[in-house]
Design a protein around this motif. Structure first.
Motif, short mmCIF file in Angstrom:
data_model
loop_
_atom_site.label_atom_id
_atom_site.label_comp_id
_atom_site.label_asym_id
_atom_site.label_seq_id
_atom_site.Cartn_x
_atom_site.Cartn_y
_atom_site.Cartn_z
N SER A 73 0.83 -1.42 -0.06
CA SER A 73 -0.10 0.42 -0.02
C SER A 73 0.90 1.04 -0.21
O SER A 73 0.65 1.85 -0.62
CB SER A 73 -1.13 0.27 1.58
OG SER A 73 -0.09 0.34 2.37
N GLY A 74 1.74 0.98 0.67
CA GLY A 74 2.93 2.06 0.34
C GLY A 74 3.80 2.30 -0.70
O GLY A 74 3.57 3.97 -1.16
N ALA A 75 3.81 1.24 -0.92
CA ALA A 75 4.34 1.51 -2.68
C ALA A 75 3.46 2.03 -3.78
O ALA A 75 3.75 2.64 -4.66
CB ALA A 75 4.64 0.44 -3.18
N THR A 76 2.27 1.25 -3.20
CA THR A 76 0.86 2.35 -4.20
C THR A 76 0.70 4.07 -4.02
O THR A 76 0.58 4.75 -5.23
CB THR A 76 -0.43 1.55 -4.66
OG1 THR A 76 -0.04 0.38 -3.86
CG2 THR A 76 -1.66 1.66 -5.32
N THR A 77 0.91 4.59 -2.86
CA THR A 77 0.43 5.93 -2.83
C THR A 77 1.81 6.42 -3.27
O THR A 77 1.53 7.69 -4.06
CB THR A 77 0.90 5.57 -1.03
OG1 THR A 77 0.09 5.01 -0.41
CG2 THR A 77 0.31 7.60 -0.54
N ARG A 78 3.50 5.91 -3.08
CA ARG A 78 4.73 6.74 -3.66
C ARG A 78 4.15 6.90 -5.36
O ARG A 78 4.90 7.56 -5.96
CB ARG A 78 5.43 5.82 -3.20
CG ARG A 78 6.13 6.25 -1.96
CD ARG A 78 7.60 5.68 -1.95
NE ARG A 78 7.58 4.12 -2.06
CZ ARG A 78 7.46 3.45 -1.30
NH1 ARG A 78 7.34 3.49 0.27
NH2 ARG A 78 7.47 2.69 -2.06
#
Lengths: 271, 276, 152
Positions: free
Chosen positions: B246-251
């Motif tokens: 999820s962090g990667a998607t936001t990034r």
């Protein structure tokens, strides 16, 4: 190293960054055997499998498979070697966008030029071997945990590998699925003339089906033997592991200060 | 424990030191990641030849990146065009130049808003989907399984997505611009009543194919490359946990958006410097 | 090759995309009226080109007949040499006036051609005999003030 040795670990050490995980492991696997590598969580069992598969390279020592040193192979040679190995991941790792049929057919389609008819027959044969021929049209999301793992097993034996690796095949399964997987591992290894390496901490199931056991603790092999030898072993670690004793060489308490100090019974300050 | 003023001062200094340390750490980390990303994209390019031999894979990715983004692109394009038309008319009317609203809408869209907004929407919809899919495949060990079956995951999973994104982006930006012009036409000619003939003729004489449209297409191609590269790298580099993905998607969305806007400035300065 | 529904939608997508690009080119831009080839070159020396830019239109009687393709400074005559590309359809007499005009009050500058009466036509590469420079605002204001002062 004899002709019959398929896998040999020679004083292998591995560190993940600063943390040492394996400290001088010696291991031999003979062709045709089913061997189990047991140890507590985080003891480095999965790392052993990754070293065999060439995913990581050892910090020192060598890993031989069928006479070849794995981490010295170039990419093409490594890929050729991997085609003769199969790996069953802990939760199956099925490709979620492909059906059960397409998952099992994956390796056949990628690495062979077989016609679709031949592939269809082969896929159904493999699925039949694991008892899921009727489920070939389902998607991975529709399978239970045990079924998914069986499909993944069918997928990894698709090209009749010479070496099969199982990463925690018994974890999280109900008793029926447990014995199904156990019997499948034994029968398929014998029927296909493979060699199987199980990484597990399930004592009951694995001792029933394996030929030899290695115990891994603290990055080293602390004990090894046949299932019978292991069951009657006096070595403290083996004894604690086999009988599931709460305390022993593997301590119950995580490293901490003296209990009295922590509760400030003697009136010491925290800093 | 009672805090003396001296104690409070030390705590403050420690706090500020920590912030500076963290900033420096983050900067070095970002530069390091940039290097990793470049290395990764180079690998993707090198292994792309294998994926071109499997057009079926690329077509599948064009479907998920391009076709699935059609609705949001077309609808947003229409709305942006409607607003441009309204606002443009309102302002131009004060100078008696309402007939130039066609020029205003067309040039704004083709030069800037088409590539940029389509890029932002593409990053949010298709880019984040790519990151999530690759990241999830990594987290569920599907990429490792593929590697163990002697199939290179970069060639089979990442490269098709990469080329599909680069291919889809300029097409989507063009569609956005066309819908926007149509929206502008709808609101000014059909609703407000600006003269249809002068709407189109002024637009056509003001918008130069080579200068405006081709530059706009070049921009959207550049954006496509950047967005897809970021999306694909973040997915592949994501920690294999739920939080990681999820962090990667936001990034992906944040970094792509910033990159688009920054790149837009650079490209605009380079392209639209003035003719002479 | 087996066809799937996905292929169809991807095909539709690509069609719409190419269509959008074509629409942009034809209807929004001026690709159809773009001059390609079929033109000849004329040169003109101007004292001052003002704000004339390359690709500015060349008009006669308000109709676009060509484009400005190059603007250079001549070290021989110390003025501006403007190269025009005129469509082959239009021929102009040798005594045509070339002036730099402004469209509207503050619009872009273009070259206006006022044909003369000569029967011989300008050929490829020939030069305009008479040119009018651009009107420079400062000179105009200066002249206005000078005239006013002279008038009093």
């Amino acid at each position: 190293m004899t002709e019959n040795t398929l896998v040999k670990f020679d004083n292998v050490s591995f560190s993940y960054g600063e943390t040492p995980i394996l400290k001088g492991v010696d291991l031999t696997v003979t062709r045709g055997q089913v061997i189990a590598i047991m140890g507590g969580s985080g003891s480095g069992k999965t790392t052993l499998l990754r070293l065999i598969g060439g995913e990581v390279r050892p910090s020192s020592g060598t890993v031989h498979i069928a006479g070849k040193i794995v981490h010295e192979l170039n990419r093409n040679a490594l890929f050729k070697l991997r085609r003769k190995m199969g790996m069953l991941f802990q939760f199956g790792a099925l490709f979620t966008d492909l059906s059960v049929f397409d998952n099992v057919a994956f390796q056949m389609r990628e690495h062979t030029n077989l016609s679709e008819d031949m592939i269809r027959d082969l896929v159904l044969i493999k699925l039949h071997a694991v008892g899921l021929r009727g489920a070939h049209h389902l998607m991975p999301a529709e399978l239970s945990g045990g079924m998914a793992r069986r499909v993944a097993l069918a997928r990894s034996i698709a090209l009749d590998p010479m070496l099969m690796m199982f990463d925690e095949p018994f974890t999280g399964l109900d008793p029926i699925s447990l014995s199904v997987i156990g019997s499948l591992i034994r029968r398929l290894t014998d029927a296909l003339g493979m060699t199987s390496i199980l990484v597990t901490h399930d004592v009951q199931e694995s001792l029933q089906i394996v030929d030899y056991v290695y115990f891994l603790a603290d990055g080293k092999i602390v004990a090894h033997g046949t299932p019978d030898e292991v069951r009657h072993s006096d070595a403290p670690f083996v004894h604690q592991f086999i009988h599931g004793a709460v305390d022993g060489p593997v301590p119950f308490h995580y490293q901490a200060r003296a209990y009295a100090d922590d509760l400030k019974i003697c009136g010491n300050s925290l800093d | 424990m009672p805090m003396t003023s001296k104690f409070a001062g030390t705590a403050l200094i420690n706090h500020i030191t920590a912030i500076i340390q963290r900033t420096g750490h983050r900067t070095i980390d970002s530069i390091w990641r940039l290097g990793c990303a470049s290395h990764f994209i180079l690998l993707v390019l090198l292994k792309s030849m294998a994926s071109f031999a499997r057009p079926r894979l690329i077509i599948r990715e064009i479907y998920y990146a391009g076709v699935m983004s059609l609705v949001i692109i077309l609808v947003s394009g229409l709305f942006v065009g409607l607003v441009l038309g309204l606002q443009g008319y309102e302002t131009l009317q004060k100078f008696g130049s309402e007939s130039a609203v066609g020029t205003l809408v067309a040039l704004s869209l083709v030069r800037e808003l088409g590539p940029v907004i389509a890029g932002l929407l593409f990053a949010s919809r298709a880019g984040s989907a790519m990151t999530a899919e690759i990241g999830l495949m990594k987290a569920t060990e599907q990429l490792s399984a593929m590697g163990m079956m002697a199939v290179d995951p970069i060639a089979r999973v990442v490269a098709p997505k990469f080329w599909a994104g680069i291919f889809s982006m300029p097409l989507l930006a063009a569609m956005f611009s066309v819908m926007g012009v149509f929206g502008g036409y709808l609101v000014t000619v059909v609703v407000i009543g600006v003269d249809e003939g002068s709407f189109w003729s002024q637009m056509q004489s003001a918008v130069d194919f080579r200068y405006d449209i081709v530059n706009g297409v070049i921009k959207s191609c550049c954006f496509g490359v950047v967005i897809t590269a970021i999306a694909v790298f973040e997915g592949f580099d994501a920690p294999p946990t739920a939080v990681g993905v999820s962090g990667a998607t936001t990034r992906t969305v944040v970094t792509s958006s910033l990159a688009i806007l920054g790149l837009d400035f650079v490209l605009t300065a380079f392209m639209f410097r003035g003719v002479a | 090759m087996q066809r799937t529904v996905m292929d169809f939608w991807v095909g539709v997508f690509v069609m719409i995309g190419i269509g959008a690009l074509l629409i942009l080119g034809m209807k929004v831009g001026n690709l159809t009226s773009y001059q390609s080839g079929d033109s000849y070159t004329l040169l003109g020396n101007f004292e001052n080109i003002g704000g004339l830019k390359i690709r500015a239109p060349v008009k006669s009687a308000g109709v676009v007949v060509g484009r400005v393709t190059n603007i250079e400074f001549s070290l021989e005559t110390y003025d501006a040499v403007v190269t025009l590309s005129i469509s082959n359809r239009y021929r102009f007499p040798k005594d045509t006036f070339a002036s730099i005009l402004t469209s509207g009050l503050l619009g872009e500058q273009y070259i206006g051609l006022l044909p003369g009466g000569d029967e011989a036509m300008l050929e490829n590469g020939e030069r305009f005999m008479k040119t009018n420079p651009a009107v420079v605002l400062e000179e105009m204001i200066g002249r206005f003030l000078f005239d006013k002062a002279a008038g009093e």
